[in-house]
Design an enzyme around this catalytic site. Structure first.
Site, mmCIF file in Angstrom:
data_model
loop_
_atom_site.group_PDB
_atom_site.id
_atom_site.type_symbol
_atom_site.label_atom_id
_atom_site.label_comp_id
_atom_site.label_asym_id
_atom_site.label_seq_id
_atom_site.Cartn_x
_atom_site.Cartn_y
_atom_site.Cartn_z
ATOM 1 N N ASP A 479 0.831 -1.201 0.000
ATOM 2 C CA ASP A 479 0.000 0.000 0.000
ATOM 3 C C ASP A 479 0.869 1.256 0.000
ATOM 4 O O ASP A 479 2.084 1.204 0.278
ATOM 5 C CB ASP A 479 -0.884 -0.043 1.262
ATOM 6 N N ASP A 549 -10.568 2.225 -3.385
ATOM 7 C CA ASP A 549 -11.145 2.006 -2.060
ATOM 8 C C ASP A 549 -12.659 2.022 -2.137
ATOM 9 O O ASP A 549 -13.343 1.669 -1.175
ATOM 10 C CB ASP A 549 -10.663 3.082 -1.079
#
Ligand code: DGJ
Length: 728
Positions: A479, A549
């Site tokens: 990430d 997301d």
């Protein structure tokens, strides 16, 4: 032979399956662009019809040359700076005397089979599928011994030309590269639409189409990563191009940092595309004898509209960029802990999810953020990659238990970041990108590690490798949750600060390379707050990237269809999450959430222990669908049956296997309409002669493609269905 050289005209013709690219070296030793588009046969008619004519005195020419030789008006493969070509250009190099004048002429070339890798950068590779040949042209500056290398690799079966450039300093003093684009492409007119993938966090890669206008149209990033706002992907298409017809040029940059893709509509009616590292945040000192390499640009052309461009890029990225065999390999069907638990978990909760997962046929548990240091929220511990034993005890033990349930295990890292509240920061405050004495920006309470420093990369490798060796970890989610600011390295001298952003990217790529060398079977999923670094550069290391997301299925249609213009579905991380959706608050039927996530790497992002009995049944069906349709979706041809550029009441897309023996249609009704008529979808890409079994009928491919297939959906917003076609 895909690269031909005709010595009498100094003409190069690069030929793919249905695309040709041509240029020649003119009497003044300029590399003059002739053609990129549909396939040409024979060498005649290209040089004879070059775009060259006399212009005004405002387009200058060199001594001994003629007005029609002006570099300001010629279509060129390479343009320097401050030497007569006033358009956007390929290169500007500052030499010892302070001159930024750059002007290079042809010296020599070589043609060879295959393609060389690019040291330190992601690079396309030749593979068993199809022929690859490379042309390397050497140009030299007219006033000094600075050389420019222009490379063209022809990926014949995908209709893709890979371009990159390099600068070699053969002078006795350092030179400073201020601009070096990966490719420059001159096209003969300006009647194009400009297509980009734009958006924001949780709204990434919406397809946007605007009319190319006089001046310069640009997409770019100065964020230190490619960013949520624009992926380094661009198409120029005819005004009348559609999904299935018309000329479309596609360009991708294999780079994940600050990039620039720009198109100039210029005064003489041509347009020029330049793409590469963003010069706004770049300069590079090159010592005598050194060479600097740009990232690669992938160029394609299709006369069959966007679908043709997409297929070219999908095949190319799957066969020639995604490594480790992952393009074809089935990825484990996973459940990720993030939306299931956020920071609130312990080993008991994880084992509970794992048990439910195993019972439902899910293959891997991914433990997301929160397992390390003292990280119980997002304010601490990045950089402290040691297990929080209070939360999960011994990691090896936990993984053994999960493996014993028949599940693989994956783990989240955010390697590039550091929290102020961390042991790492206490030890190495200078490892943060920052300018001493200047205030420092924070994003999500975190700072960015200076990956331009080899010792930081080494530290990260050692620490992450240590964790990976401590347990049977088969997947990593990598990430990256903020952008770079105050980009300044304590380890570099003042005159080299312009190198930091690119050196940072080289550090990121190096760390990927080191991990893949040490753990060749590791599956890494890229992520940057969702799809903030979704680009062809990352795909050189990771076969899949978390798309967004935003897991809301309706939003995902737009995101995934937009993304699919350039990137293959097998690269898109897509999961089923709970409703109301955590980002949009919208509720969508569980079956539809599954149908849309199937058009991606597929998995779950919810607490499986809390599923209703009905949803558990649906999960079982979805798992079965995943196995049944995996090859078709991951390796087949994608056909978008609805407009990727707008929010539609009804959307459909389909996959057709390469042998056209099976196909799958996904149809979704975003908004239910009262008294709506009967809906048909018109399949594409089937074999007209073949009879397919579908919906209990036996219909020829020809009839299906001509008449369509009646698509009745259950009532309600967000209703959907999958429709499988099998050749008899
Ligand atoms: C952003 C990612 O996109 C999410 O999936 C999750 O991993 C969080 N970061 C964790 O902090």
């Amino acid at each position: 032979m895909s690269i031909q050289y005709f010595e009498d005209r100094k003409l190069f013709i690069l030929s793919c399956r249905s695309v040709s690219y041509a240029f020649y070296i003119d009497r003044n030793r300029r590399a003059v662009h002739l053609h990129f588009g549909g396939k040409v046969i024979g060498e005649t008619g290209l040089v004879e019809q070059e775009i060259r004519k006399g212009h005004s005195s405002f387009s200058p020419w060199a001594p001994g040359e003629k007005p029609e030789d002006s570099v300001d008006a010629l279509p060129l493969e390479f343009s320097g700076f401050n030497s007569g070509d006033f358009r956007i250009h390929s290169a500007a190099v500052l030499t010892e005397n302070g001159s930024l004048i750059t002007d290079a002429l042809y010296v020599s070339h070589r043609i060879f089979q295959g393609k060389e890798p690019l040291p330190g950068l992601p690079a396309a590779f030749a593979s068993r599928t199809g022929n690859v040949e490379t042309l390397e042209v050497t140009m030299r500056d007219t006033a000094c011994d600075v050389e420019f290398l222009l490379r063209y690799s022809v990926f014949e079966e995908c209709d893709v030309i890979v371009r990159s450039a390099a600068v070699r300093n053969r002078t006795a003093s350092p030179v400073v590269i201020r601009r070096l684009m990966s490719a420059q492409l001159d096209l003969p007119h300006t009647a194009f639409d400009f297509v980009q993938l734009s958006g924001s966090w949780s709204r990434e890669r919406h397809a946007v189409r605007t009319i190319l206008h006089p001046g310069i149209q640009t997409i770019r990033s100065v964020r230190g990563s490619s960013g949520h706002q624009n992926s380094p992907a661009l198409a120029l298409c005819a005004h009348d191009a559609t999904e299935y017809s018309g000329d479309v040029y596609g360009a991708l940059l294999a780079y994940s940092g600050n990039f620039r893709m720009e198109v100039e509509c210029e005064q003489y009616g041509t347009s020029r595309l330049c793409l590469g590292i963003n010069p706004e945040t770049f300069s590079w000192t090159l010592a005598p004898g050194e060479t600097f390499e740009t990232p690669e640009a992938f160029l394609t052309f299709s006369a069959e509209g966007f679908s043709g461009m997409s297929r070219n890029f999908h095949d190319f990225l799957r066969n020639h960029l995604i490594r480790g065999g992952w393009a074809e390999k089935k990825r484990p069907l996973l459940v990720n802990s993030w939306e299931a638990a956020y920071f609130d978990f312990d080993s008991e909760k994880l084992l509970g999810i794992a048990k439910s997962a195993a019972a439902l046929g899910i293959e891997m548990l991914v433990l997301d953020d929160g397992w390390f240091g003292v990280r119980n929220d997002d304010t601490t511990s990045l950089g402290d990659w040691f297990v929080n034993r209070e939360k999960i005890g011994d990691l090896g033990e936990l993984v053994r238990k999960i493996n014993a349930l028949g599940l693989k295990f994956g783990l989240w890292f955010e390697p590039e970041m550091i929290s102020e509240k961390s042991e790492l920061y206490r030890k190495h405050p200078d490892w943060v990108l920052h300018e001493p004495g200047r205030r420092r920006s924070i994003g999500r309470e975190q700072m960015v590690l200076d990956l331009s420093r080899p010792e930081v990369v080494q530290y990260l490798f050692d620490t992450i490798a240590g964790v990976l060796r401590s347990a049977n970890i088969e997947y990593v989610k990598w990430d990256m949750n903020r952008n770079l600011t105050e980009v300044y390295s304590a380890a570099l001298p003042p005159e080299r600060q312009g190198e930091v952003a690119h050196r940072y990217m080289l550090g990121v790529y190096r760390l990927h390379e080191m991990l893949l060398e040490a753990f060749p079977n590791l599956l890494i999923e890229g992520c940057s707050g969702g799809g903030g670094r979704f680009d062809a550069g990352m795909l050189g290391y990771v076969p899949q990237i978390w798309c967004s997301d935003d897991t809301d299925a309706m939003e995902r249609i737009r995101i995934q269809l937009g993304t699919s213009l350039f990137y293959p579905v097998s690269a898109m991380g897509a999961h089923v999450s709970v409703c109301p959706n955590h980002i949009t608050g919208r509720s969508t039927p569980f079956a539809t959430r599954g149908n849309i996530a199937l058009s991606g790497t597929f998995g779950y992002e919810l607490d499986l222990t809390k599923l209703s009995p009905e949803d558990r049944l649906l999960v079982r069906e979805q798992v079965a669908d995943y196995h049944k349709y995996h090859d078709l979706i991951a390796n087949g041809d994608l056909h978008r049956l609805s407009d990727a550029f707008s929010v539609n009441a009804f959307d459909a897309w389909m996959y057709v296997s390469k042998d056209r023996k099976e196909a799958l249609i996904t149809a979704v009704c975003r908004f239910a309409e009262p008294n709506a008529g009967v809906r048909f979808v018109r399949p594409r890409g089937l074999d007209p002669e073949t009879v397919y079994e579908v919906d209990g009928m036996r219909i020829s491919g020809a009839t299906l493609m001509a008449l369509g297939l009646r698509m009745d959906l259950p009532p309600g917003d967000g209703a959907s269905r999958l429709c499988y076609l099998k050749a008899l």
